[in-house]
Design an enzyme around this catalytic site. Sequence first.
Site, mmCIF file in Angstrom:
data_model
loop_
_atom_site.group_PDB
_atom_site.id
_atom_site.type_symbol
_atom_site.label_atom_id
_atom_site.label_comp_id
_atom_site.label_asym_id
_atom_site.label_seq_id
_atom_site.Cartn_x
_atom_site.Cartn_y
_atom_site.Cartn_z
ATOM 1 N N GLU A 123 -32.643 47.739 -85.763
ATOM 2 C CA GLU A 123 -33.328 47.447 -87.028
ATOM 3 C C GLU A 123 -34.100 48.666 -87.527
ATOM 4 O OE1 GLU A 123 -32.330 44.769 -88.377
ATOM 5 O OE2 GLU A 123 -31.380 44.136 -86.507
ATOM 6 N N GLU A 153 -24.461 48.854 -91.032
ATOM 7 C CA GLU A 153 -24.371 48.116 -89.776
ATOM 8 C C GLU A 153 -23.705 48.915 -88.656
ATOM 9 O OE1 GLU A 153 -26.125 45.777 -89.162
ATOM 10 O OE2 GLU A 153 -26.571 44.863 -91.100
ATOM 11 N N HIS A 173 -31.990 51.043 -89.382
ATOM 12 C CA HIS A 173 -31.733 50.562 -90.739
ATOM 13 C C HIS A 173 -32.758 51.075 -91.747
ATOM 14 C CE1 HIS A 173 -28.306 47.952 -90.577
ATOM 15 N NE2 HIS A 173 -28.822 47.117 -89.708
ATOM 16 N N GLU A 226 -30.142 38.059 -96.297
ATOM 17 C CA GLU A 226 -28.847 38.734 -96.315
ATOM 18 C C GLU A 226 -27.696 37.733 -96.195
ATOM 19 O OE1 GLU A 226 -27.375 42.944 -94.578
ATOM 20 O OE2 GLU A 226 -28.014 41.500 -93.065
ATOM 21 N N GLY A 235 -29.831 37.867 -84.989
ATOM 22 C CA GLY A 235 -30.688 38.566 -84.047
ATOM 23 C C GLY A 235 -31.944 39.077 -84.695
ATOM 24 N N ALA A 236 -31.795 39.737 -85.843
ATOM 25 C CA ALA A 236 -32.938 40.318 -86.536
ATOM 26 C C ALA A 236 -32.492 40.764 -87.920
ATOM 27 C CB ALA A 236 -33.514 41.492 -85.754
ATOM 28 N N MET A 237 -33.484 41.144 -88.755
ATOM 29 C CA MET A 237 -33.200 41.615 -90.110
ATOM 30 C C MET A 237 -34.134 42.747 -90.465
ATOM 31 S SD MET A 237 -31.214 41.239 -92.628
ATOM 32 C CE MET A 237 -31.236 42.311 -94.063
ATOM 33 N N GLU A 238 -33.561 43.784 -91.081
ATOM 34 C CA GLU A 238 -34.236 45.061 -91.245
ATOM 35 C C GLU A 238 -35.128 45.157 -92.468
ATOM 36 O OE1 GLU A 238 -30.043 45.614 -93.170
ATOM 37 O OE2 GLU A 238 -30.876 44.571 -91.450
#
Length: 871
Positions: free
Chosen positions: A319, A341, A322, A144, A284-287
Amino acid sequence: MPVPGENLSRDEARERAELLSVDGYEVALDVTSATAGTGESGPGGGGGGPLTFRSVTTIRFRSARPGASSFADLVAPAVTAVSLNGEQLDPAEVFDGARIRLDGLAAENVLVVDAQCAYSRTGEGLHRFVDPEDGEVYLYTQYEPADARRVFANFEQPDLKAPFRFEVTAPEGWTVWSNGAGERDAGDGVWRFAETRPISTYITAVVAGPYHYETDLYSRILSDGTVLEIPLGAMCRKGLARHFDADDIFLVTKQGLDFFHERFDFPYPFGKYDQAFVPEYNIGAMENPGCVTFREEFIFRGKVTQASYERRANVILHEMAHMWFGDLVTMVWWDDLWLKESFADFMGSYAMVGATRFTNGWITFANNRKAWAYRADQMPSTHPVTADIRDLEDAKLNFDGITYAKGASVLKQLVAYVGEEAFLEGSRRYFQRHAYGNTRLADLLSVLEEVSGRDMSAWSRSWLQTAGVNSLTPVVTYDAGGRITELAIVQDAGTVRGEEGVLRPHRVAVGLYRQEDGELVRYASAEADVVGARTVVPELAGSERPALVLVNDEDLTYCKIRFDEGSLAVLRERLGEVSDPLARALCWSALWNLTRDALMPARDFVDLVLRFAGRESDIGVLQMLHAWTRIALTHYAAPAWREEGGRLLAQGALRELRLAEPGGQHQLTWARFFATVAESAADLQLLDGLLDGTAKIDGLDVDQELRWAFLEPLASHGIADEERLAAELARDDTASGTRHHVRCLAARPSAAVKDEAWARVVESDELSNALVEATISGFVQSGQRELLAPYAAKYFAAIERLWGERTIQIGMDVVSGLFPALQGESARVAAEEWLAAHEDAAPALRRLVLESHDDLVRALNAQQKDAALGG
């Protein structure tokens, strides 16, 4: 170096989406070269280029206008072959380093691209990490907004969704994961994965390596009586396996899946649910559907407070939200990034409070997340929640406090405005109508208007299409007997980039507090719709005189809270007596905003923390107070008072450390804070003694993470030298230990040390993203202003060149992290001169400098206030 055309404009994306429809991708990756060596070498382990892997992509797509031209995206060192509809194209003619030109398209097309793509060291694309502990190699992807093109050829924009089918050839002994379920073919050893549902390029994923992997199963009977089973997986590096609490991760995951299934009534649409905790992660993280990636710092190597577990739970649920908001239904372009978001940020807290043990999640939201939003919304770069995103560089910078925290705050206000059930029913209809598709703002507003019966256009104009934050102040009059005759709320529009902002409708609760048995407790409250500049709350007329009036009690709206004079005076003396933890957190947040706005001297805020923070029960609030206090001392306090302020903070922190419950999380929090403010010889001697065992505080376990926290101030004061830091690294020769070691090395008070750190970050790209971050963190020490002064001029001389040479992520880290804010007035002048002389610089670069300059101007104003009124 980036090549021409690596950016992508909104207009180009819109034109391409009007022309093309994508039917599917087949992506074959060969990552056997990943174990070729730890250096940067060619695919066979030799040569002078970057280490590469083979990527072969087949894209089936249609063109609305046969004969038209377009382009595919690919950022790669080399393209071996390109064929379009069976015709071989010359890569040298059609590939410019970022785009593949496609001429003479047919109604139906097949594009095949065979490329050598580069492994990443910046966390963008396919990141390759070599574990210093055991030499094992780990891979993962992070895309992203537009880095899938660093791994395979594609049409890199969110509205060209398609099904994906991945296959990966990996070293023997590795396991590979992707979005769909997969397995290794015993015949040829290739990992093949099930085709996905239609998704955007930026949420495809590959994770590969000798990861430690644990499994579980989620099952649920759906509303139609069918049984849904979702295989769960969680993974981390082998070196972290002994710290991996997968059971707790699975617990929160199952609680979240139950919660969202109940609220959304739309079954999780992506099959399995893997969660990978990966090294050197930028965010932090990715969905990624079916294969969510997280920063591995969420696996705790030492003792942490409940706030850390709460934060991890919030991110897991963010996440997960998402999967519906973002993956199932995706925005057309990054203008509407908030459609995923903001919702995920709101839903993370909403689900955490409603489904997990972290029932105080709205306190953290009010005190922490909204502070991020308030800061971003008062910068010259502020923007509406629905933003104007011209290109990918704009998009990268808009993953900010507006899109996340303000947007989530606005949604919390929306829930209060339309009602919780109407909001959820709107969400359910939104998913049903737009599943696997793309949406714009109007698509959401229409369904919310449909279910609520409210006119959403006015609400949208006020909250989503304007920038800035309003202030709400109570104005109270009393009769001769001390009872309220009128309580009104005055709304200040504030300013946005120097111009007056807009007044908004606010749904608020107003709480009245009085003293009872040594506490300030709420004895009356009323909800009201604040409209315009002044709103009377008639329900509170006749109430007895309160000690404290709290506007926005329960934190229903997004605003800066102000106090009447009487309430502020009471808080100065009795803040710790506010019994309700959310109300108390809101008071702390309001006082911090007063400090940031130069309406309260910084030393007064420090004094409040010294007197009342020791009584704070919520550990997340306490940690936020510590962070704010460091900012107050470093940036907002008058320079002449900093030394005294630091001494007072160190004394107060040590006092609270010794008073805290032995072995408790408050003790740990005060220990960490004490280390950040320790300055005197006695304080540093105590830290040294806690490290070597000659000093002891009952119950304080100085584990490895705390050892590094104590070592940094010793290094920054010249007590822990290179030899001692090397010995600590030998004790903790891990990836985490390496990052801590690099940070401590850069913290040492030496011109030679600073020169070396500067050169490694600014003049060279040898460091990975994680080590760039660690070096910057160590380099910038608030007590080393004079030592850092020469780098201000170097900074402004280097940033434009650096922005052009590095990836966006590294450019952002360096430009923001090394801005010479500690140099005060001279840095302000230098920043303004640079901005005036570089009006044609990249807009994203100018935005970063403008934001840092704005922070500095705010700090200088606060310093003047502190010097003038500090007493």
